[in-house]
Design a protein around this motif. Structure first.
Motif, PDB file in Angstrom:
ATOM      1  N   GLY A 160       0.847  -1.190   0.000  1.00 36.10           N
ATOM      2  CA  GLY A 160       0.000   0.000   0.000  1.00 36.10           C
ATOM      3  C   GLY A 160       0.877   1.233   0.000  1.00 36.10           C
ATOM      4  N   GLU A 161       0.565   2.194  -0.840  1.00 29.49           N
ATOM      5  CA  GLU A 161       1.340   3.440  -0.884  1.00 29.49           C
ATOM      6  C   GLU A 161       0.368   4.611  -0.796  1.00 29.49           C
ATOM      7  N   VAL A 162       0.689   5.534   0.117  1.00 29.83           N
ATOM      8  CA  VAL A 162      -0.196   6.684   0.352  1.00 29.83           C
ATOM      9  C   VAL A 162       0.612   7.973   0.258  1.00 29.83           C
ATOM     10  N   HIS A 163       0.090   8.938  -0.516  1.00 36.08           N
ATOM     11  CA  HIS A 163       0.652  10.291  -0.588  1.00 36.08           C
ATOM     12  C   HIS A 163      -0.379  11.234   0.043  1.00 36.08           C
ATOM     13  N   LEU A 164       0.076  12.046   0.988  1.00 36.20           N
ATOM     14  CA  LEU A 164      -0.885  12.947   1.648  1.00 36.20           C
ATOM     15  C   LEU A 164      -0.257  14.275   2.017  1.00 36.20           C
ATOM     16  N   ILE A 165      -1.116  15.235   2.279  1.00 39.17           N
ATOM     17  CA  ILE A 165      -0.722  16.580   2.728  1.00 39.17           C
ATOM     18  C   ILE A 165      -1.466  16.856   4.037  1.00 39.17           C
ATOM     19  N   VAL A 166      -0.746  17.441   5.012  1.00 41.94           N
ATOM     20  CA  VAL A 166      -1.398  17.871   6.259  1.00 41.94           C
ATOM     21  C   VAL A 166      -1.243  19.379   6.400  1.00 41.94           C
ATOM     22  N   GLU A 167      -2.207  19.993   7.052  1.00 39.23           N
ATOM     23  CA  GLU A 167      -2.143  21.432   7.338  1.00 39.23           C
ATOM     24  C   GLU A 167      -3.033  21.733   8.536  1.00 39.23           C
ATOM     25  N   PRO A 168      -2.796  22.881   9.205  1.00 34.47           N
ATOM     26  CA  PRO A 168      -3.649  23.261  10.343  1.00 34.47           C
ATOM     27  C   PRO A 168      -5.079  23.508   9.866  1.00 34.47           C
ATOM     28  N   TYR A 169      -6.041  23.092  10.679  1.00 35.16           N
ATOM     29  CA  TYR A 169      -7.443  23.308  10.317  1.00 35.16           C
ATOM     30  C   TYR A 169      -8.050  24.362  11.227  1.00 35.16           C
TER      31      TYR A 169
END
Length: 718
Positions: A499-508
Motif C-alpha cells: 500500500g502506498e499513500v501520498h498525503l498533505i497535512v495542514e492546520p485546520y
C-alpha cells in the motif's frame, strides 16, 4: 409523630461561613423544640449535625445534616450545611430542596467571603433570605459596623427586626422592633424575659419599627395604601408583608441570636413558624419535561432523592423530598432513572443520626428511608400514575484535582468501589478514569475536600492511598503545511502486503474552504476533492479528511483503512504522545497492487505517512487554559495579582462586587494545580475562586522543549 399536611410544612436551609456557629445553633433549635434533651457541643463531639467520624476528627461539618422540629402545630425541616467552600455541594443540594435560607453571620467578623458565596447561591436559585447575626457575646463584636457592612454587601433590603442593647461578654438582651418588646435572658438562656422597651431605647426602637413597617408595606398594595393613610400596620399585617417580601426577595430580615447560649432562638422559631412561607406558597419545581409539579398531597406520588448517607451498621440511608402525592411504608414505586422497582420500607423524620419512624409523609415534606435496592442520589421514584423525572440540582465545576492510587495494587478494585460509593454522598467528588493520562483522578472543591476523602478511605475503609499531581492533558497540533508519502511493502511467501499513500497535512480552522491547489518546492499539486469527512474528536478539536485521489490510484474501498491509520496517529502525537487536534489531511495519490493490497497495508502506510508529515509541519504543544474568577478582600488584591502573574496568568479585568474585589484572568491548568492552597495561604482563607475550561493555546517554546525532554526520558525508562 403527627402527619403534617403540605400547608403545615416549611423547609429551611441553614447556611453561612465556616465558624459562624450553624452546628451550635442547630443544637439550640432542636433543644427548644424538645427533639433533644441536652445541647451538645462541637468540642464535645456530641452534636446532632456533626455525627460522622470525619466531622468529629476535623471539628468541621462535612455533610449537610437533615433535622426537623415541631413548633406550634407546624413542621420545620432544616438542613444544616457545611460552611467551608470546599463542601459547597451540601449548600447547593440544600438550597434546591428547601424554600428558605437562614444565613448565619459570625458576630466577630461580619459578612465574610463564605457569607457572600452563600448569598450568591440564594440569588441564583431565587430563595428567600433571613440573616442571623450570631455570637453576639464575643468581645470584638460590633453590631452597628456589621449591619453597615451587610448593607454595603447585600443592599438596603437588610432590615433589622432586632438589635442588641449590648454586645460582648455583657450580651443578654435585644430589642424586637416587630413586637416592640425587650427580650432578655438569664445566663443559661432558653425562655426569654419579655418586657416593655426601656425609655432610653424607645426613640431608636420606634424609628426602626417604622422602617420595618415601611419595608413590609412595600410588598402589598393594600398594605401600602393603609400605611399611607394610617402610618401604621398591625403585627399580623406586618407579618403578612414580610412574608410576601421574603418570597420576592424584597426584604432580608435581620435577627440577633447567640446559639451557644440559647439566646434569641425561641423567638427566631416563633418567627419561622409564623412568617416564613409554607412549601405550597413557593414557586413550583419543573420536571425534566419542563412541566411544573405542584406539591399536591392528592396527586400522583413522586419522590426525589437528593442525598445518600453511608452509616455504620445501617448502610445506605436515602434522603428524599416528596415532590407530589404522599408516601407510606410498603408503597411500591418505580425508579424513573433506572427502570427498577422499589418497595419502600420504613420512612423516617430525621434528626441527624437519629431517625423517627412516621406513618406517612405528604407532598413538600422531607424524610429518609433505608435498604433500598437500586436508588442513587438524583433518582426519582414514582407511583403508578406518575412519570416524573427531576434533575434540577447543578453543581459547580471542580477546583482541585489529584491522581489517586492505592498503596497496595491489590486494593485498587476496593478503592474504586469505595470512591464510587462516596460520590453518592457528595456529588462534587468527581472520579475520572483517564485513559489518556493513565491515571485515576479525583476532582473536588479544594485541598481540604480531597483530604477528607483520603481520611475516609484510610480510616473507614482501611485502604491506604496516596495522591500525586495529575498529568496535564496536553494536545498537539501543526502550524504549517507538509507533504509526505510512504510505501508499505512486505513479501513473505504467498500473498504479500502493499500500500502506498501520498498525503498533505495542514492546520485546520473552522470554516476554512476546501483546497484547490498546493505548492511545495516549486511543484504544484491540484486538488479534485471527491469526498470530505469532518470528525469531531472526543478529546476536542477536529480532524478533516479529504479524498482527492484521481484516476483510480487507490481504490475507494481502502479509504476507511487510510482514515483509521491517520486516527491511530492522532491518538499519539509525535512530541509527547498527547492527542492531536485541528488537522486537515488530504490524500491525493498513491499506488496499489491487484493482489497484495489490503486494508492493513493501507492503514500502515497512512499511519507512517501521516507521522512523517506531522513532524515536518511545525508541530506544537497546546495546553488547556481556564477562565479564573477570584473574589478577594481589597487588602489582599496586590498579593493575589502578584501570585497570578508568577503563574503565567493573563489578567483580563477587575471589578468590585459587594465589598470585595473580583479579578478575572486566564490561566494554564498546570498553574492551577495547587492554587486553592496558595490562595488560602495568601488571604487567610478569606478569598474564593471558580474556574471553567476556556480553550487550548500554544505553550511557550521553553516549556515545550522541557515537555519533549520529559517525554523522551519517560519513553527511555519504559
Amino acid at each position: 409523630m403527627k402527619v403534617y399536611k403540605t400547608n403545615e410544612i416549611k423547609n429551611i436551609a441553614l447556611i453561612g461561613s465556616a465558624g459562624s456557629g450553624k452546628t451550635t445553633l442547630a443544637e439550640s433549635l432542636l433543644f427548644e423544640a424538645g427533639i433533644i434533651k441536652r445541647r451538645g457541643t462541637v468540642e464535645g463531639k456530641n452534636t446532632v449535625s456533626d455525627y460522622f467520624p470525619v466531622e468529629q476528627e476535623y471539628g468541621y461539618s462535612v455533610f449537610p445534616t437533615v433535622f426537623h422540629t415541631e413548633w406550634n402545630g407546624k413542621k420545620l425541616n432544616f438542613i444544616d450545611c457545611p460552611g467551608s467552600d470546599d463542601f459547597v455541594g451540601g449548600t447547593i443540594t440544600a438550597l434546591n430542596v428547601t424554600d428558605q435560607a437562614l444565613i448565619v453571620i459570625n458576630g466577630q467578623y461580619g459578612p465574610e467571603v463564605g457569607t457572600m458565596n452563600a448569598f450568591r447561591n440564594t440569588e441564583k436559585l431565587n430563595k428567600p433570605v433571613i440573616f442571623l447575626i450570631n455570637q453576639l457575646d464575643r468581645d470584638n463584636c460590633d453590631f452597628d459596623n456589621i449591619l453597615s457592612n451587610m448593607r454595603e454587601v447585600f443592599g438596603s433590603k437588610c432590615v433589622e427586626v432586632q438589635y442588641p442593647i449590648e454586645t460582648g461578654a455583657g450580651f443578654n438582651a435585644v430589642i424586637d422592633v416587630l413586637l416592640m418588646k425587650k427580650y432578655s435572658w438569664k445566663p443559661e438562656g432558653g425562655a426569654p424575659i419579655i418586657e416593655d422597651i426601656p425609655a432610653d431605647q424607645l426613640d431608636k426602637a420606634t424609628e426602626l419599627h417604622n422602617a420595618l413597617i415601611e419595608a413590609a408595606a412595600g410588598n402589598d398594595e393594600a398594605l401600602m395604601e393603609k400605611f399611607f393613610e394610617e402610618e401604621n400596620l398591625t403585627e399580623d399585617e406586618m407579618r403578612e408583608g414580610i412574608r410576601k417580601g421574603l418570597i420576592t426577595r424584597s426584604i432580608f430580615p435581620v435577627f440577633c441570636v447567640c446559639g451557644g447560649k440559647d439566646m434569641g432562638v425561641r423567638r427566631l422559631m416563633e418567627f419561622l413558624g409564623n412568617v416564613v412561607p409554607f412549601v405550597d406558597e413557593m414557586p413550583k419545581v419543573k420536571n425534566t419535561n419542563g412541566d411544573e409539579i405542584a406539591p399536591n398531597a392528592d396527586g400522583p406520588v413522586s419522590l426525589y432523592f437528593f442525598k445518600t448517607g453511608l452509616e455504620p451498621h445501617i448502610g445506605e440511608v436515602s434522603y428524599f423530598k416528596v415532590m407530589s402525592g404522599c408516601v407510606k411504608p410498603g408503597d411500591d414505586l418505580t425508579n424513573a432513572d433506572r427502570g427498577s422497582k422499589e418497595r419502600i420500607g420504613q420512612i423516617f423524620a430525621c434528626a441527624g443520626g437519629t431517625r423517627i419512624p412516621v406513618d406517612q409523609l405528604n407532598a413538600g415534606d422531607i424524610g429518609s428511608t433505608v435498604k433500598l435496592k437500586d436508588v442513587k442520589t438524583g433518582n426519582t421514584l414514582n407511583g403508578k400514575d406518575s412519570e416524573n423525572r427531576f434533575d434540577f440540582i447543578k453543581y459547580p465545576n471542580s477546583k482541585y484535582s489529584r491522581a489517586i492510587k492505592a498503596v497496595s495494587e491489590s486494593d485498587t478494585e476496593k478503592m474504586m468501589a469505595a470512591l464510587m460509593r462516596m460520590r453518592q454522598e457528595d456529588p462534587t467528588w468527581v472520579v475520572e478514569l483517564s485513559k489518556e493520562l493513565k491515571q485515576t483522578i479525583v476532582h473536588g472543591q479544594g485541598e481540604f475536600h480531597l483530604r477528607t476523602l483520603k481520611w475516609r478511605l484510610e480510616n473507614n475503609d482501611k485502604i491506604m492511598v496516596k495522591y500525586e499531581e495529575p498529568k496535564i492533558p496536553y494536545r498537539e497540533t501543526i502550524t504549517k503545511m507538509a507533504r509526505a508519502d510512504y510505501r508499505h511493502k512486505k513479501q513473505s511467501g504467498g500473498a504479500g502486503q502493499f500500500g502506498e499513500v501520498h498525503l498533505i497535512v495542514e492546520p485546520y480552522t473552522e470554516g476554512m474552504p476546501d483546497p484547490e491547489v498546493y505548492r511545495f518546492g516549486g511543484q504544484e499539486f491540484k486538488m479534485n476533492i471527491k469526498s470530505r469527512e469532518e470528525i469531531d474528536l472526543e478529546w476536542g478539536g477536529k480532524l478533516v479528511f479529504l479524498n482527492s485521489v484521481v484516476g483510480g490510484a487507490i481504490d475507494l474501498r481502502f479509504m476507511p483503512a487510510i482514515l483509521k491509520g491517520v486516527m491511530e496517529r492522532m491518538e499519539q502525537g509525535p512530541l509527547t504522545g498527547s492527542y492531536a487536534r485541528d488537522v486537515r489531511v488530504v490524500v491525493y495519490d498513491g499506488k496499489m497492487h491487484p493482489v497484495d493490497s489490503n486494508e492493513l497495508s493501507f492503514m500502515l502506510a497512512a499511519r507512517n505517512a501521516f507521522s512523517m508529515a506531522f513532524k515536518e509541519a511545525g508541530p506544537k504543544i497546546l495546553e488547556p487554559i481556564y477562565d479564573l474568577e477570584v473574589l478577594v478582600p481589597a487588602d489582599y488584591m496586590g498579593d493575589v495579582m502578584s501570585d497570578l502573574q508568577g503563574r503565567r496568568a493573563i489578567i483580563m479585568g477587575m471589578d468590585s462586587e459587594a465589598g470585595y474585589q473580583k479579578l478575572v484572568a486566564k490561566i494554564p491548568l498546570k498553574e492551577l494545580a495547587n492554587y486553592s492552597i496558595a490562595l488560602s495561604s495568601l488571604t487567610g482563607g478569606r478569598a474564593s475562586f471558580n474556574t471553567k475550561f476556556s480553550s487550548y493555546e500554544l505553550v511557550p517554546n521553553d516549556i515545550q522543549q522541557n515537555l519533549i525532554k520529559e517525554h523522551e526520558a519517560e519513553a527511555a525508562d519504559e
